[in-house]
Design an enzyme around this catalytic site. Structure first.
Site, short mmCIF file in Angstrom:
data_model
loop_
_atom_site.label_atom_id
_atom_site.label_comp_id
_atom_site.label_asym_id
_atom_site.label_seq_id
_atom_site.Cartn_x
_atom_site.Cartn_y
_atom_site.Cartn_z
N ASP A 4 40.88 113.45 43.49
CA ASP A 4 40.84 114.74 44.19
C ASP A 4 39.56 114.83 45.02
O ASP A 4 38.59 114.11 44.76
CB ASP A 4 40.94 115.93 43.22
CG ASP A 4 39.75 116.05 42.28
OD1 ASP A 4 39.25 115.00 41.81
OD2 ASP A 4 39.32 117.18 41.99
N ARG A 39 22.57 124.28 37.64
CA ARG A 39 22.61 122.87 37.21
C ARG A 39 21.78 122.77 35.95
O ARG A 39 20.65 123.31 35.89
CB ARG A 39 22.03 121.96 38.29
CG ARG A 39 22.85 121.88 39.54
CD ARG A 39 24.07 120.99 39.38
NE ARG A 39 24.97 121.18 40.52
CZ ARG A 39 26.10 120.51 40.71
NH1 ARG A 39 26.51 119.61 39.84
NH2 ARG A 39 26.85 120.74 41.75
N GLU A 66 38.51 116.59 38.98
CA GLU A 66 37.07 116.48 38.76
C GLU A 66 36.32 117.52 39.56
O GLU A 66 35.37 118.12 39.08
CB GLU A 66 36.59 115.07 39.13
CG GLU A 66 35.21 114.73 38.57
CD GLU A 66 34.06 115.18 39.44
OE1 GLU A 66 32.92 115.17 38.95
OE2 GLU A 66 34.27 115.55 40.62
N GLU A 67 36.77 117.72 40.80
CA GLU A 67 36.04 118.64 41.68
C GLU A 67 36.22 120.11 41.29
O GLU A 67 35.62 121.00 41.88
CB GLU A 67 36.44 118.43 43.14
CG GLU A 67 36.15 117.03 43.68
CD GLU A 67 34.66 116.72 43.82
OE1 GLU A 67 33.81 117.50 43.36
OE2 GLU A 67 34.35 115.66 44.40
N HIS A 117 38.04 109.79 40.16
CA HIS A 117 38.89 110.91 40.54
C HIS A 117 39.45 110.74 41.94
O HIS A 117 38.78 110.23 42.83
CB HIS A 117 38.18 112.26 40.38
CG HIS A 117 36.97 112.48 41.23
ND1 HIS A 117 37.03 113.15 42.43
CD2 HIS A 117 35.67 112.15 41.06
CE1 HIS A 117 35.81 113.23 42.95
NE2 HIS A 117 34.96 112.62 42.15
N ASP A 122 33.07 110.18 47.80
CA ASP A 122 33.25 111.00 46.59
C ASP A 122 34.71 111.39 46.45
O ASP A 122 35.11 112.42 46.93
CB ASP A 122 32.36 112.24 46.70
CG ASP A 122 32.40 113.15 45.49
OD1 ASP A 122 33.01 112.76 44.49
OD2 ASP A 122 31.84 114.25 45.57
N THR A 142 30.63 149.53 62.05
CA THR A 142 29.69 150.25 61.18
C THR A 142 30.40 150.66 59.90
O THR A 142 31.22 151.56 59.90
CB THR A 142 29.13 151.49 61.91
OG1 THR A 142 30.23 152.21 62.46
CG2 THR A 142 28.15 151.10 63.00
N HIS A 200 30.81 116.59 49.84
CA HIS A 200 31.10 118.03 49.78
C HIS A 200 30.78 118.75 51.10
O HIS A 200 30.81 119.97 51.15
CB HIS A 200 30.33 118.74 48.64
CG HIS A 200 30.69 118.25 47.29
ND1 HIS A 200 30.44 118.96 46.14
CD2 HIS A 200 31.31 117.12 46.89
CE1 HIS A 200 30.87 118.28 45.09
NE2 HIS A 200 31.40 117.14 45.53
N SER A 247 26.96 116.37 38.79
CA SER A 247 27.59 116.47 37.47
C SER A 247 28.91 115.72 37.43
O SER A 247 29.66 115.73 38.41
CB SER A 247 27.88 117.93 37.13
OG SER A 247 26.75 118.73 37.39
N ASP A 268 30.91 106.95 40.75
CA ASP A 268 31.07 108.26 41.40
C ASP A 268 29.69 108.88 41.63
O ASP A 268 29.52 110.08 41.55
CB ASP A 268 31.94 109.17 40.51
CG ASP A 268 32.32 110.47 41.19
OD1 ASP A 268 32.32 110.51 42.44
OD2 ASP A 268 32.60 111.46 40.48
N1 BES Z 1 30.44 112.50 42.55
C1 BES Z 1 30.06 113.81 42.14
C2 BES Z 1 28.98 113.84 41.11
C3 BES Z 1 27.66 113.33 41.58
C4 BES Z 1 27.09 113.85 42.70
C5 BES Z 1 27.04 112.35 40.88
C6 BES Z 1 25.89 113.38 43.14
C7 BES Z 1 25.85 111.90 41.29
C8 BES Z 1 25.27 112.39 42.44
C9 BES Z 1 31.25 114.54 41.60
O1 BES Z 1 32.45 114.28 42.25
C10 BES Z 1 31.01 116.02 41.78
O2 BES Z 1 30.80 116.45 42.86
N2 BES Z 1 31.03 116.75 40.69
C11 BES Z 1 30.92 118.16 40.73
C12 BES Z 1 31.31 118.63 39.37
C13 BES Z 1 31.53 120.08 39.22
C14 BES Z 1 32.60 120.59 40.14
C15 BES Z 1 31.82 120.42 37.79
C16 BES Z 1 29.50 118.60 41.09
O3 BES Z 1 28.53 117.94 40.70
O4 BES Z 1 29.38 119.60 41.79
ZN ZN Z 2 32.26 115.57 44.18
#
Ligand code: BES
Ligand code: ZN
Length: 462
Positions: free
Chosen positions: A88, A328, A153-154, A86, A119, A315, A427, A399, A180
């Protein structure tokens, strides 16, 4: 292979300056103001694909951000890899916590810092450079290759499932390859065979029909922030288990073999707690940290707001309070089923003093991929050659929603060959990628493409 590896070694500076261009495009998929940047990024990806020798490069429109496709099909009789990544990235806030600007990639020490460096732009770029090295040195790839790089993806890959369904033939392949995810630790390469799923919820709690003077009205109505906090606090019991009714029903228990394997991994709870700056770890009773991270479901409050948060004191007894909560998920939980259970649970625990709305934002399914497949075996050998160490097998807590769809729609297993590290601040502010892993990733990818046909011949072929 030697000439390819030395080509990589002699192009390191160029790789970094090109990657900086890719990272300079603020392709934040969740923020509308960045829509033009996100499109520009898709175009950058398409151009890069053409430059490295991919063919039939196409930008597919979706109702959201575009999907970039390309292929190189010049190896008849050899397996076809479908590479997914991805372009993004996640938002950058809080911006003030970044040491250098998030879209001006900066090298400090042994890392390159920028949003998307790990990422996933940095890892996608690793594959562009592996392809380029083959093309420049041999004029061809050892396998057939199709690539799809998406821009959502994000935000849960909302439109990718439909794209895959609409382009079954175009995407037909023998296996999926994704970079990823992360390696187990610096100097400890690993192949990942499991990802968690996700159900993301937003809650709106309304108390009085307008903001009230907290002196004139305080004491007579239930403050919605308090009501929300009480509800959120009740979502875990004293053993760290989630109280949402039916939540654990479909959870696949860890096997004895897996538990034994995780115990052998080089892990230290004390060091982990120290790195994170917490005095003590927290989690579901009866499970180790790795089990909690990889194979047990969780519920987290991602954000909570309402009332007055500006400078100084005001207030007020606010009318509304909000929270974002994600869960998760692990096999065999289903994100829609869990979202529903959560909604029902929240309505059940809502006190009569407030009005509660629960919305499901997005979801993704958990995934387990077979580790005895030829693709995974080729990945293990490639890591061994690229990093000089035998890799471990691990799962991940994050994910990648499309993995399960690749299996369901195209019938393909996925190889998760990650070159990030768990502490690279994905992130978060100061996201970075380790430069040794970046270059090791290019070498490993080259070895993967080179090794795959041999393993494929020996293994099953559909
Ligand atoms: N690269 C990550 C997924 C990931 C994170 C794999 C850590 C292995 C270890 C991917 O870009 C991601 O952050 N995915 C999101 C998906 C969500 C927005 C549906 C996630 O896991 O928060
Ligand atoms: Zn990510």
């Amino acid at each position: 292979m030697n000439e390819i590896i030395s080509f990589i070694d002699s192009n390191k500076e160029r790789y970094l300056s090109e990657l900086k261009e890719f990272l300079a495009i603020p392709s934040v998929s969740s923020i509308k103001e960045h829509n033009a940047d996100t499109r520009k990024c898709a175009e950058w990806v398409a151009n890069q694909m053409r430059t490295v020798g991919m063919q039939n490069v196409r930008i597919f429109e979706t109702p959201g951000h575009p999907v970039v496709y390309s292929e190189w099909m010049g190896a008849p009789g050899k397996p076809t890899v479908l590479f997914y990544g991805h372009y993004d990235v996640q938002p950058v806030d809080p911006l003030n916590l970044w040491t250098s600007p998030p879209f001006e990639a900066t090298i400090r020490g042994e890392n390159l810092y920028a949003r998307g460096s790990a990422d996933d732009k940095g890892q996608v770029y690793i594959h562009f450079k592996a392809i380029e090295a083959f093309m420049k040195q041999q004029g061809k790839l050892p396998v057939n290759l199709k690539m799809i790089i998406e821009g959502e993806e994000e935000v849960g890959s909302e439109h990718l499932e439909q794209f895959v369904k609409d382009h079954r033939d175009l995407l037909s392949a023998d296996l999926v390859l994704i970079s990823d995810s992360s390696m187990f630790a610096k100097g400890v390469p690993s192949v990942c065979y499991g990802l968690r799923g996700l159900a993301y919820m937003e809650i709106e709690v309304t108390g009085p029909n307008r903001d009230l003077h907290s002196g004139s009205f305080g004491g007579s109505v239930h403050n919605p922030i308090q009501a929300l906090a009480e509800m959120i606090a009740s979502l875990h019991d004293k053993n760290g288990r989630i109280t949402v009714k039916g939540f654990y029903r479909d959870v696949r228990p860890l096997t004895k073999k897996e538990r034994a394997a995780y115990k052998k991994l080089p892990w230290n709870d004390k060091q982990y707690a120290k790195d994170l700056g917490v005095a003590k770890l927290y989690g579901e009773k009866g499970f180790t940290t790795l089990e909690r991270l990889w194979a047990r479901p969780t519920l987290e409050c991602n954000g909570i707001w309402g009332g007055y948060t500006g400078e100084g004191a005001k207030t007020v007894l606010p009318s509304k309070a909000f929270a974002k909560i994600s869960m998760r998920l692990v096999p065999d939980q289903n994100s829609q089923k869990i979202a529903k259970l959560f909604q029902q649970h929240f309505q059940r625990i809502a006190p009569k003093t407030v009005h509660v709305k629960v919305k499901a934002l997005h979801g993704g399914e958990p995934a387990i991929t077979p580790i005895d497949s030829p693709g995974v075996q080729a990945a293990a050998t490639a890591l061994e050659k690229g990093f000089g160490k035998t890799p471990l097998y691990q799962r991940e807590g994050g994910s990648i929603p499309i993995v399960v769809q690749f299996k369901k729609i195209l019938g393909l297993d996925t190889v998760l060959l990650g070159f990030g590290l768990p502490d690279e601040n994905a992130h978060a502010p100061d996201e970075h990628i380790n430069l040794d892993n970046f270059f090791g990733g290019i070498r490993t990818s080259v070895h993967f493409y080179n090794e795959l046909p041999g393993y494929w011949g020996k293994g099953k072929r559909k």
